[in-house]
Design an enzyme around this catalytic site. Structure first.
Site, PDB file in Angstrom:
ATOM      1  N   LYS A 161       0.977  -1.604  -0.075  1.00 52.55           N
ATOM      2  CA  LYS A 161       0.310   0.128   0.046  1.00 52.55           C
ATOM      3  C   LYS A 161       1.032   1.322   0.563  1.00 52.55           C
ATOM      4  CE  LYS A 161       0.594   1.842   4.162  1.00 52.55           C
ATOM      5  NZ  LYS A 161       2.126   2.683   4.412  1.00 52.55           N
ATOM      6  N   PRO A 214       9.875  -4.023  -1.239  1.00 53.71           N
ATOM      7  CA  PRO A 214      10.408  -3.752   0.187  1.00 53.71           C
ATOM      8  C   PRO A 214      10.857  -3.471   1.321  1.00 53.71           C
ATOM      9  CG  PRO A 214      10.430  -1.704  -1.434  1.00 53.71           C
ATOM     10  CD  PRO A 214       9.427  -3.261  -2.239  1.00 53.71           C
ATOM     11  N   VAL A 215      11.818  -3.847   2.484  1.00 56.19           N
ATOM     12  CA  VAL A 215      11.522  -4.741   2.976  1.00 56.19           C
ATOM     13  C   VAL A 215      11.897  -3.190   4.383  1.00 56.19           C
ATOM     14  CG1 VAL A 215      12.603  -5.931   5.390  1.00 56.19           C
ATOM     15  CG2 VAL A 215      12.305  -6.445   3.616  1.00 56.19           C
ATOM     16  N   ALA A 216      10.499  -3.154   5.197  1.00 56.82           N
ATOM     17  CA  ALA A 216      10.570  -1.408   5.904  1.00 56.82           C
ATOM     18  C   ALA A 216      11.246  -0.409   5.473  1.00 56.82           C
ATOM     19  CB  ALA A 216      11.975  -2.024   6.862  1.00 56.82           C
ATOM     20  N   GLY A 249       7.664   1.620   4.498  1.00 56.86           N
ATOM     21  CA  GLY A 249       6.057   1.673   4.448  1.00 56.86           C
ATOM     22  C   GLY A 249       6.031   1.654   3.580  1.00 56.86           C
ATOM     23  N   LEU A 250       5.285   0.790   2.687  1.00 59.18           N
ATOM     24  CA  LEU A 250       4.747  -0.007   2.023  1.00 59.18           C
ATOM     25  C   LEU A 250       3.793  -0.945   2.613  1.00 59.18           C
ATOM     26  CD1 LEU A 250       7.111   0.389  -1.284  1.00 59.18           C
ATOM     27  CD2 LEU A 250       5.278   1.906  -0.685  1.00 59.18           C
ATOM     28  N   GLY A 263       5.552  -6.325   5.260  1.00 56.08           N
ATOM     29  CA  GLY A 263       5.262  -7.269   7.024  1.00 56.08           C
ATOM     30  C   GLY A 263       3.019  -6.921   6.906  1.00 56.08           C
ATOM     31  N   ASP A 302      -1.958  -1.501  10.368  1.00 52.23           N
ATOM     32  CA  ASP A 302      -2.058  -1.156   8.643  1.00 52.23           C
ATOM     33  C   ASP A 302      -2.267  -2.905   8.210  1.00 52.23           C
ATOM     34  OD1 ASP A 302      -1.112   1.154   8.183  1.00 52.23           O
ATOM     35  OD2 ASP A 302       0.720   1.109   7.817  1.00 52.23           O
TER      36      ASP A 302
HETATM   37  O1  C5P Z   1       0.600  -0.135  14.323  1.00 52.21           O
HETATM   38  P1  C5P Z   1       2.156  -0.766  14.462  1.00 52.21           P
HETATM   39  O2  C5P Z   1       2.864  -2.290  14.535  1.00 52.21           O
HETATM   40  O3  C5P Z   1       2.306  -0.833  12.483  1.00 52.21           O
HETATM   41  O4  C5P Z   1       2.953   0.902  14.174  1.00 52.21           O
HETATM   42  C1  C5P Z   1       4.341   0.588  15.093  1.00 52.21           C
HETATM   43  C2  C5P Z   1       4.668   1.779  16.121  1.00 52.21           C
HETATM   44  O5  C5P Z   1       3.908   2.954  15.113  1.00 52.21           O
HETATM   45  C3  C5P Z   1       3.486   1.744  17.424  1.00 52.21           C
HETATM   46  O6  C5P Z   1       5.089   1.283  17.994  1.00 52.21           O
HETATM   47  C4  C5P Z   1       4.490   3.418  17.267  1.00 52.21           C
HETATM   48  O7  C5P Z   1       5.131   3.346  17.948  1.00 52.21           O
HETATM   49  C5  C5P Z   1       3.926   4.019  15.727  1.00 52.21           C
HETATM   50  N1  C5P Z   1       2.294   4.341  15.089  1.00 52.21           N
HETATM   51  C6  C5P Z   1       1.644   5.236  16.160  1.00 52.21           C
HETATM   52  N2  C5P Z   1       0.578   5.569  15.895  1.00 52.21           N
HETATM   53  C7  C5P Z   1      -1.037   5.171  15.096  1.00 52.21           C
HETATM   54  C8  C5P Z   1       0.584   3.545  14.040  1.00 52.21           C
HETATM   55  C9  C5P Z   1       1.415   3.635  14.481  1.00 52.21           C
HETATM   56  O8  C5P Z   1       2.225   5.647  16.564  1.00 52.21           O
HETATM   57  N3  C5P Z   1      -1.795   5.191  14.522  1.00 52.21           N
END
Ligand code: C5P
Length: 314
Positions: A11, A99-101, A103-104, A107, A141
């Site tokens: 995404k 691609p890993v880590a 922003g897409l 995982g 996500d």
């Molecule tokens: O939910 P997810 O594990 O993908 O989020 C990764 C990190 O991003 C969270 O641990 C948090 O630090 C940050 N996050 C946040 N608020 C969100 C989504 C993610 O602070 N709504």
């Protein structure tokens, strides 16, 4: 019991606004999420033992319980212990293209595919809303990745309102191979810099979310106005990621200077994308970008916007 081969699309964020802090220490967001046809292939095979095993040849993808795909299978075993005891474990094969880590949501897409696959293998009959509820406990996500398409996401990112698809448009995406940005760091840095001005009341959260729902970007998406969508792309996390990572900032500037409808970082980065009117335009911008930034460390892809979430491979 049969195996399933599933396509798990990545995404991009057409819009990411951080509204404030929630009581669960996550941020309250309003986002517009969009699937693209850059996708991983996930094969899920029933196992003769109770074990969950992950197989992936990508050097940066752990085949351990840390992998979100493993966590998804483990969660299903805990949610449905009797059925799990009956059916056994699963072997999860991940063919990585996202691609890993980056922003897409690579995982998250893999985890979403595991939920969908186990729902089929164990014949659970869970509906999409039921799967999304389970998915929300794995990551913000993951619920979107199940159904994909184009959607407004609020709350932590798990509350979804689908909006009309944008399948005629395309993107060129670029990322420096060895560069990754920690999502918790990006949100933490944003909070440190802008947290004093966060509203704290639920009414303000609702007002911001409503103004995006009825705002110009959603209008532009509904009327499939590519140039207007390109102008209105927005990502609050750029405000902290670009100053900290000059390579991302430079990449963004270079991509924006080459044309297309609009350029933006996706999620917490470091992938930058340019929205294009067609796949042909995206391919032409890809060639120009590779010539402009002649760096073998730069990976560049093209993709079409997609209306699909997790689906069976042909
Ligand atoms: O939910 P997810 O594990 O993908 O989020 C990764 C990190 O991003 C969270 O641990 C948090 O630090 C940050 N996050 C946040 N608020 C969100 C989504 C993610 O602070 N709504």
């Amino acid at each position: 019991m049969r195996s399933y081969r599933l396509i798990a699309p990545a995404k991009i964020n057409l819009y990411l606004e951080i509204i404030g802090m929630r009581t669960d220490s996550y941020h309250e967001l309003v986002m517009i999420l969009q699937s693209i046809d850059l996708a991983d292939l996930i094969e899920i095979r029933p196992s003769v033992t109770d074990a969950i095993k992950v197989y992936c040849e990508h050097p940066e993808v752990p085949c351990t319980p840390d992998n979100l795909a493993y966590k998804a299978a483990s969660l299903m075993q805990r949610q449905f212990p009797k059925i799990a005891a009956n059916y056994g474990g699963v072997n999860i094969f991940i063919e990585k293209h996202i691609p890993v880590a980056a922003g897409l949501a690579g995982g998250s897409a893999n985890a979403a595919a595991v939920l969908v696959g186990i729902n089929m293998i164990w014949e659970l009959g869970l509906t999409q809303p039921e799967l999304r509820e389970i998915a929300a406990t794995l990551g913000s996500d993951v619920p979107f990745c199940i159904g994909g398409g184009t959607a407004i996401a609020t709350g932590r990112g798990e509350k979804l309102d689908p909006i009309p698809d944008l399948t005629t448009l395309a993107v060129v995406l670029a990322k420096y191979r060895s560069l990754s940005v920690s999502t918790p760091w990006a949100y933490g840095a944003y909070r440190e810099e802008f947290g004093v001005s966060y509203p704290t009341d639920a009414q303000s959260f609702l007002k911001r979310s409503q103004s995006v729902h009825s705002g110009p970007l959603v209008q532009a998406i509904v009327s499939r106005d590519g140039p207007q969508i390109g102008k209105l792309l927005h990502n609050d996390l750029e405000k902290v990621v670009c100053p900290e990572y000059p390579q991302v900032s430079h990449l963004r500037q270079t991509m924006a200077s080459l044309g297309g409808l609009g350029t933006m970082m996706s999620g917490s980065g470091p992938t930058v994308f340019t929205l294009c009117a067609s796949l042909e335009e995206a391919q032409s911008l890809k060639t120009q970008l590779i010539n402009e930034i002649a760096n073998p460390e730069l990976d560049v892809w093209t993709a079409k916007l997609s209306s699909s979430g997790i689906h069976l491979a042909q």
